[in-house]
Enzyme design. Structure first.
Site, PDB file in Angstrom:
ATOM      1  N   SER A  14       1.491   2.686   3.172  1.00  0.00           N
ATOM      2  CA  SER A  14       0.667   2.872   4.364  1.00  0.00           C
ATOM      3  C   SER A  14       0.860   1.679   5.284  1.00  0.00           C
ATOM      4  O   SER A  14       0.490   0.545   4.950  1.00  0.00           O
ATOM      5  CB  SER A  14      -0.810   2.997   3.975  1.00  0.00           C
ATOM      6  OG  SER A  14      -1.567   2.906   5.154  1.00  0.00           O
ATOM      7  N   HIS A  39       3.756   5.984   5.781  1.00  0.00           N
ATOM      8  CA  HIS A  39       2.482   6.656   6.077  1.00  0.00           C
ATOM      9  C   HIS A  39       1.842   5.971   7.278  1.00  0.00           C
ATOM     10  O   HIS A  39       1.618   4.754   7.282  1.00  0.00           O
ATOM     11  CB  HIS A  39       1.583   6.557   4.838  1.00  0.00           C
ATOM     12  CG  HIS A  39       0.303   7.312   4.954  1.00  0.00           C
ATOM     13  ND1 HIS A  39       0.212   8.677   4.774  1.00  0.00           N
ATOM     14  CD2 HIS A  39      -0.969   6.880   5.217  1.00  0.00           C
ATOM     15  CE1 HIS A  39      -1.050   9.057   4.915  1.00  0.00           C
ATOM     16  NE2 HIS A  39      -1.791   7.986   5.199  1.00  0.00           N
ATOM     17  N   MET A  43      -6.268   6.768  13.671  1.00  0.00           N
ATOM     18  CA  MET A  43      -7.741   6.857  13.664  1.00  0.00           C
ATOM     19  C   MET A  43      -8.245   6.751  15.094  1.00  0.00           C
ATOM     20  O   MET A  43      -7.784   5.890  15.851  1.00  0.00           O
ATOM     21  CB  MET A  43      -8.329   5.717  12.826  1.00  0.00           C
ATOM     22  CG  MET A  43      -7.774   5.642  11.406  1.00  0.00           C
ATOM     23  SD  MET A  43      -8.633   4.393  10.450  1.00  0.00           S
ATOM     24  CE  MET A  43      -7.632   4.350   8.947  1.00  0.00           C
ATOM     25  N   GLY A 152     -10.930   5.840   6.736  1.00  0.00           N
ATOM     26  CA  GLY A 152     -11.332   4.880   7.767  1.00  0.00           C
ATOM     27  C   GLY A 152     -10.772   3.482   7.579  1.00  0.00           C
ATOM     28  O   GLY A 152     -10.507   2.800   8.557  1.00  0.00           O
ATOM     29  N   PHE A 153     -10.590   3.090   6.340  1.00  0.00           N
ATOM     30  CA  PHE A 153     -10.169   1.708   6.099  1.00  0.00           C
ATOM     31  C   PHE A 153      -9.243   1.619   4.891  1.00  0.00           C
ATOM     32  O   PHE A 153      -9.404   2.404   3.933  1.00  0.00           O
ATOM     33  CB  PHE A 153     -11.391   0.809   5.831  1.00  0.00           C
ATOM     34  CG  PHE A 153     -12.349   0.805   7.001  1.00  0.00           C
ATOM     35  CD1 PHE A 153     -12.165  -0.073   8.065  1.00  0.00           C
ATOM     36  CD2 PHE A 153     -13.405   1.706   7.051  1.00  0.00           C
ATOM     37  CE1 PHE A 153     -13.023  -0.049   9.161  1.00  0.00           C
ATOM     38  CE2 PHE A 153     -14.273   1.740   8.137  1.00  0.00           C
ATOM     39  CZ  PHE A 153     -14.085   0.861   9.201  1.00  0.00           C
ATOM     40  N   GLY A 154      -8.333   0.665   4.926  1.00  0.00           N
ATOM     41  CA  GLY A 154      -7.511   0.371   3.758  1.00  0.00           C
ATOM     42  C   GLY A 154      -8.285  -0.522   2.804  1.00  0.00           C
ATOM     43  O   GLY A 154      -9.386  -0.988   3.122  1.00  0.00           O
ATOM     44  N   GLY A 155      -7.729  -0.725   1.638  1.00  0.00           N
ATOM     45  CA  GLY A 155      -8.281  -1.701   0.695  1.00  0.00           C
ATOM     46  C   GLY A 155      -9.527  -1.263  -0.042  1.00  0.00           C
ATOM     47  O   GLY A 155     -10.230  -2.105  -0.609  1.00  0.00           O
ATOM     48  N   GLY A 191      -5.534   6.391  -0.850  1.00  0.00           N
ATOM     49  CA  GLY A 191      -6.684   5.502  -0.935  1.00  0.00           C
ATOM     50  C   GLY A 191      -6.815   4.859  -2.298  1.00  0.00           C
ATOM     51  O   GLY A 191      -7.066   5.543  -3.283  1.00  0.00           O
ATOM     52  N   GLY A 192      -6.588   3.547  -2.331  1.00  0.00           N
ATOM     53  CA  GLY A 192      -6.800   2.800  -3.570  1.00  0.00           C
ATOM     54  C   GLY A 192      -5.734   2.999  -4.638  1.00  0.00           C
ATOM     55  O   GLY A 192      -5.968   2.678  -5.807  1.00  0.00           O
ATOM     56  N   GLY A 212      -1.236   1.301   0.427  1.00  0.00           N
ATOM     57  CA  GLY A 212      -1.217   0.283   1.473  1.00  0.00           C
ATOM     58  C   GLY A 212      -1.375  -1.107   0.909  1.00  0.00           C
ATOM     59  O   GLY A 212      -0.408  -1.853   0.733  1.00  0.00           O
ATOM     60  N   SER A 213      -2.626  -1.454   0.563  1.00  0.00           N
ATOM     61  CA  SER A 213      -2.872  -2.841   0.154  1.00  0.00           C
ATOM     62  C   SER A 213      -2.136  -3.218  -1.123  1.00  0.00           C
ATOM     63  O   SER A 213      -1.689  -4.366  -1.264  1.00  0.00           O
ATOM     64  CB  SER A 213      -4.372  -3.104   0.034  1.00  0.00           C
ATOM     65  OG  SER A 213      -5.028  -2.001  -0.505  1.00  0.00           O
TER      66      SER A 213
HETATM   67  O1  LIG Z   1      -5.985   6.899   5.156  1.00  0.00           O
HETATM   68  C1  LIG Z   1      -6.213   5.745   4.836  1.00  0.00           C
HETATM   69  C2  LIG Z   1      -7.582   5.187   5.046  1.00  0.00           C
HETATM   70  O2  LIG Z   1      -8.371   6.121   5.663  1.00  0.00           O
HETATM   71  C3  LIG Z   1      -5.121   4.862   4.270  1.00  0.00           C
HETATM   72  O3  LIG Z   1      -3.912   5.590   4.253  1.00  0.00           O
HETATM   73  C4  LIG Z   1      -5.447   4.342   2.893  1.00  0.00           C
HETATM   74  O4  LIG Z   1      -6.660   3.769   2.771  1.00  0.00           O
HETATM   75  C5  LIG Z   1      -4.331   3.459   2.366  1.00  0.00           C
HETATM   76  O5  LIG Z   1      -4.730   2.165   2.131  1.00  0.00           O
HETATM   77  P1  LIG Z   1      -5.014   1.549   0.665  1.00  0.00           P
HETATM   78  O6  LIG Z   1      -3.837   1.906  -0.207  1.00  0.00           O
HETATM   79  O7  LIG Z   1      -5.129   0.099   0.940  1.00  0.00           O
HETATM   80  O8  LIG Z   1      -6.280   2.179   0.162  1.00  0.00           O
HETATM   81 FE   LIG Z   2      -3.950   7.711   5.233  1.00  0.00          FE
END
Ligand SMILES: O=C(CO)[C@H](O)[C@H](O)COP(=O)(O)O
Ligand SMILES: [Fe+2]
Length: 239
Positions: A14, A39, A43, A152-155, A191-192, A212-213
């Site tokens: 991501s 990815h 938003m 909404g947010f990564g991590g 996510g995560g 992502g993170s």
């Molecule tokens: O859609 C997303 C958040 O809405 C991101 O793609 C997702 O959170 C990826 O980040 P991480 O791997 O850090 O959770």
């Molecule tokens: Fe995403």
């Protein structure tokens, strides 16, 4: 009857966790380290309480990479974005079911008409059965993205309960049911995800993994990408 071929593993870092000021070189680095897809989290500050990128950024990035740009549209009016994303060079266009209950048929057709691959995404509280009609439509979605965090947010922390969508006092079918029902569908989790959570998602049947993170925060992102792929492939061999 021959068994349907397993959907190929796609590892999709991501870019939300990348250095946006160096997006082209970050994209090149991810592809060099083994990413299949990039990815792109879009938003609008309305569907989710965060604002990221739009079509102009996709268009700029497209000039620097041939990679598959897997666009995840966390926006209230996805139809308004189809034309611009098609022109910008997006590869996949994944919209949310929560905001397209009345117009998904036209939306899927317009995404395909603009040369993109249609996908549908669900928030954690949305039952997976809500997207069965879109997978079975005459012009179907080609990917289902099951959010494993609130968008909404990564991590954020991975929600393993999304594999079977067991939410206090509610039970919905989750990733595992989708995989049983659609053996060759692209099922994405987002996510995560990382080395400590991938086995749960892969063994439930996810084959497209957004991370992502865990990738961008690693000392060796290439090793994380390869660990994610190995887990998906090992789960597919086990069946
Ligand atoms: O859609 C997303 C958040 O809405 C991101 O793609 C997702 O959170 C990826 O980040 P991480 O791997 O850090 O959770
Ligand atoms: Fe995403």
């Amino acid at each position: 009857m021959a068994a349907a071929a397993a959907a190929a593993a796609k590892i999709a870092p991501s870019m939300l966790s990348s250095d946006f000021a160096n997006l082209a070189s970050e994209a090149e680095r991810m592809v060099r380290l083994g990413a299949d897809w990039l990815h792109m989290d879009v938003m609008d500050g309305h569907f989710v309480p965060n604002l990221t990128i739009g079509a102009p950024v996709i268009e700029s990035l497209r000039k620097h990479t041939k990679a598959y740009l897997d666009c995840h549209l966390m926006v209230t009016n996805p139809s308004d974005y189809v034309e611009a994303f098609g022109k910008a060079g997006a590869s996949g266009f994944t919209f949310h079911i929560e905001v397209t209950r009345d117009n998904w048929k036209e939306l899927i057709q317009s995404i395909k008409a603009k040369g993109m691959r249609p996908g549908v995404s669900l928030k954690p509280g949305t039952p997976v059965e809500d997207v069965f009609p879109l997978v079975e439509a005459e012009t179907p979605v080609e990917l289902v993205l099951v959010m494993t965090v609130e968008p909404g947010f990564g991590g954020q922390k991975f929600m393993p309960e999304m594999m079977d969508k067991v939410i206090p006092s509610k039970f919905f079918w989750g990733v595992r049911t989708l995989r049983k029902k659609y053996p060759s569908l692209d099922i994405e989790v987002d996510g995560g995800l990382g080395p400590s959570t991938i086995d749960v998602a892969a063994s439930a049947g996810a084959n497209c993994i957004v991370a992502g993170s865990s990738v961008f925060g690693a000392a060796d992102p290439g090793q994380v990408i390869s660990a994610l792929r190995k887990s998906v492939e090992a789960s597919q061999i086990k069946g």
